[in-house]
Design a protein around this motif. Sequence first.
Motif, PDB file in Angstrom:
ATOM      1  N   LYS A 134      19.352  -4.719  21.023  1.00 56.81           N
ATOM      2  CA  LYS A 134      19.327  -4.075  19.704  1.00 56.81           C
ATOM      3  C   LYS A 134      18.455  -2.825  19.739  1.00 56.81           C
ATOM      4  O   LYS A 134      18.784  -1.799  19.137  1.00 56.81           O
ATOM      5  CB  LYS A 134      18.828  -5.053  18.646  1.00 56.81           C
ATOM      6  N   CYS A 135      17.354  -2.906  20.457  1.00 54.76           N
ATOM      7  CA  CYS A 135      16.469  -1.737  20.618  1.00 54.76           C
ATOM      8  C   CYS A 135      17.170  -0.636  21.402  1.00 54.76           C
ATOM      9  O   CYS A 135      17.093   0.545  21.038  1.00 54.76           O
ATOM     10  CB  CYS A 135      15.187  -2.169  21.334  1.00 54.76           C
ATOM     11  N   VAL A 136      17.869  -1.013  22.484  1.00 53.62           N
ATOM     12  CA  VAL A 136      18.600  -0.023  23.285  1.00 53.62           C
ATOM     13  C   VAL A 136      19.675   0.650  22.434  1.00 53.62           C
ATOM     14  O   VAL A 136      19.838   1.871  22.455  1.00 53.62           O
ATOM     15  CB  VAL A 136      19.218  -0.678  24.535  1.00 53.62           C
ATOM     16  N   ALA A 137      20.423  -0.162  21.667  1.00 52.52           N
ATOM     17  CA  ALA A 137      21.479   0.388  20.811  1.00 52.52           C
ATOM     18  C   ALA A 137      20.909   1.338  19.766  1.00 52.52           C
ATOM     19  O   ALA A 137      21.546   2.337  19.409  1.00 52.52           O
ATOM     20  CB  ALA A 137      22.243  -0.745  20.136  1.00 52.52           C
ATOM     21  N   ALA A 138      19.715   1.066  19.305  1.00 59.34           N
ATOM     22  CA  ALA A 138      19.085   1.938  18.301  1.00 59.34           C
ATOM     23  C   ALA A 138      18.728   3.301  18.882  1.00 59.34           C
ATOM     24  O   ALA A 138      18.529   4.267  18.132  1.00 59.34           O
ATOM     25  CB  ALA A 138      17.832   1.265  17.750  1.00 59.34           C
ATOM     26  N   ARG A 139      18.668   3.390  20.202  1.00 58.91           N
ATOM     27  CA  ARG A 139      18.330   4.664  20.860  1.00 58.91           C
ATOM     28  C   ARG A 139      19.587   5.432  21.292  1.00 58.91           C
ATOM     29  O   ARG A 139      19.489   6.480  21.922  1.00 58.91           O
ATOM     30  CB  ARG A 139      17.475   4.411  22.102  1.00 58.91           C
ATOM     31  N   SER A 140      20.758   4.924  20.937  1.00 60.63           N
ATOM     32  CA  SER A 140      22.002   5.458  21.488  1.00 60.63           C
ATOM     33  C   SER A 140      22.325   6.875  21.037  1.00 60.63           C
ATOM     34  O   SER A 140      23.164   7.533  21.660  1.00 60.63           O
ATOM     35  CB  SER A 140      23.171   4.529  21.128  1.00 60.63           C
ATOM     36  N   GLU A 141      21.703   7.343  19.969  1.00 60.63           N
ATOM     37  CA  GLU A 141      21.961   8.715  19.522  1.00 60.63           C
ATOM     38  C   GLU A 141      20.857   9.676  19.940  1.00 60.63           C
ATOM     39  O   GLU A 141      20.925  10.869  19.642  1.00 60.63           O
ATOM     40  CB  GLU A 141      22.135   8.742  17.997  1.00 60.63           C
ATOM     41  N   GLN A 142      19.837   9.170  20.626  1.00 60.60           N
ATOM     42  CA  GLN A 142      18.771  10.039  21.119  1.00 60.60           C
ATOM     43  C   GLN A 142      19.283  10.867  22.304  1.00 60.60           C
ATOM     44  O   GLN A 142      20.255  10.505  22.955  1.00 60.60           O
ATOM     45  CB  GLN A 142      17.558   9.208  21.547  1.00 60.60           C
ATOM     46  N   LYS A 143      18.598  11.950  22.563  1.00 61.99           N
ATOM     47  CA  LYS A 143      19.024  12.837  23.652  1.00 61.99           C
ATOM     48  C   LYS A 143      18.517  12.317  24.994  1.00 61.99           C
ATOM     49  O   LYS A 143      17.319  12.072  25.163  1.00 61.99           O
ATOM     50  CB  LYS A 143      18.511  14.263  23.431  1.00 61.99           C
TER      51      LYS A 143
END
Length: 545
Positions: A501-510
């Motif tokens: 869930k944490c990884v998915a939350a970073r999916s729009e970061q550069k």
Amino acid sequence: MCRFAPRLRAHYLPLIGASFLVSAFNFTFWERFVAAVGGWEWHKLPLLAATFIMLTLVFTAALSLVNFPRTIKPVLIVLVVSAAGASYFINQYGIQIDKAMIQNVIETDLREARELLSWKMLLTISLLGILPSVLLARTTLEFAPLKRHLALGGGTAAASVLIAAAILILFFKSYAPAVREHRELRFLLTPSNVIQAINGYARQKWAKPLVVAPLGTDAVKGPTWNGQLRRSVTIIVLGETARAMNFSLNGYARLTNPLLTGRPGLINFSNVSSCGTSTAVSLPCVFSALGREHYSDTKAQGQEGLLDVLRHAGFGVLWRDNNSGCKGVCARVEYEDLSQPEVGNAFCNAEECYDERLLENLPEIIRNAKKDLVIVLHQKGSHGPAYWKRYPAAHGKFGPVCETNDLEKCSRESIIAAYDNTILYTDLLLSKTIDLLEKTAKSEDVDTAMIYFSDHGESLGESNMYLHGAPYIIAPEEQTHVPFMLWFSERFSQRFRVDTKCVAARSEQKFTHDNVFHSVLGLLDVSTAVYNPGLDLFHACSRDG
């Protein structure tokens, strides 16, 4: 029988040759230069005329230095033929010529090179390259006595340089902003771009070290491996020429990812940039610890990379290739070439094999392995310009498609349709890879994961550019914005304490290709001094960290 054999005083040839080079092979250069100085306006004519004269004089000066009986004809013939070829590709595909492009040409295999051949290309090179070269070869050059010839040549070169310098000074106010804001111009001016590119590539290759420095020899498996009896299998799918903006997972209007959309456990990263704009650069860069800022071919060839570090840590590493090789990345690990057509193989035709072949026998390979595995599948992917050849006809959902490598004969819509079908086929490959890993996780009692990213993107007519390989400093987003996605089996994420869930939350970061090396080591809990947690996209999402 009368043979056509013209005669010419030799001291005129540099000026004639230079005028021909500047005028015949630089359509795109002049088009971009005119735009750079503000477009076609009457008051711009003196600047444009002066620029033509200046470039002609610079080329004249250079040719005057080799204007001798045994040198001038071979030099001009090589320049004319190479300029004809370079100008065709510049005009046809909107590419620029730099050392990376020369590297692509030299390292491209025969099958890929054949796809670039067309009657238009042969006609262009014949009319603008071979025909003038034949005329030059048949021309009898009349050289003055040596001292007078040297005086004429030296005087021509000196006068040409002085007049060119005067023009540069006179119009410097116009040139400075144009050159500063449009650095691509130097990659378009033919044949100086070819000469600079070959020189750069040759210096790079000659500087290649003879000894490959070890990297990460201290690598060991970390605490999460203690007491584990289950093996792990991580598949890295290395895409080819896939641009992120044509993935419906990233918001593209056409449904190019029907199988991956909504796939349980899949995490798609939408803002990832490549290390380069060509396979020859991006592939060795992404598997190195150098990062784009510090990358060079010499440095990458001079030290081990990610696959070597994994091997030092005790993993079994396998590279399966359906492309033109691994550019040295897999030199010290097991390698399988699956790109050669095989009679009777369902995934091959007479010319090449489709990417599904990369999955052949993988269950057996995994079952028979005694080590934890990292397997790289190197796709043919979306390699152009023959996009329609990259997928079986039955998987061609979008159309009508362009079915020629002469893209000028096709509408942009048909080019994009063919390209989108390659993305659709990649969607199928990735979905099948996940299916295989899910089934293997259950039947073989192993923990499985998939990582997918492309080496670079592709231009499909934006700003009249096609294909890829533009110098990075001026490369459009289409060539640098690449897809990146992850999938973990449930047991894999639990074992390696990845908070999905944490990884998915970073999916729009550069993120960039620079993150791959350290993220793979971090994901697999490999402890080594070369690991940088600051570049590990999983580090902030570790359940124990």
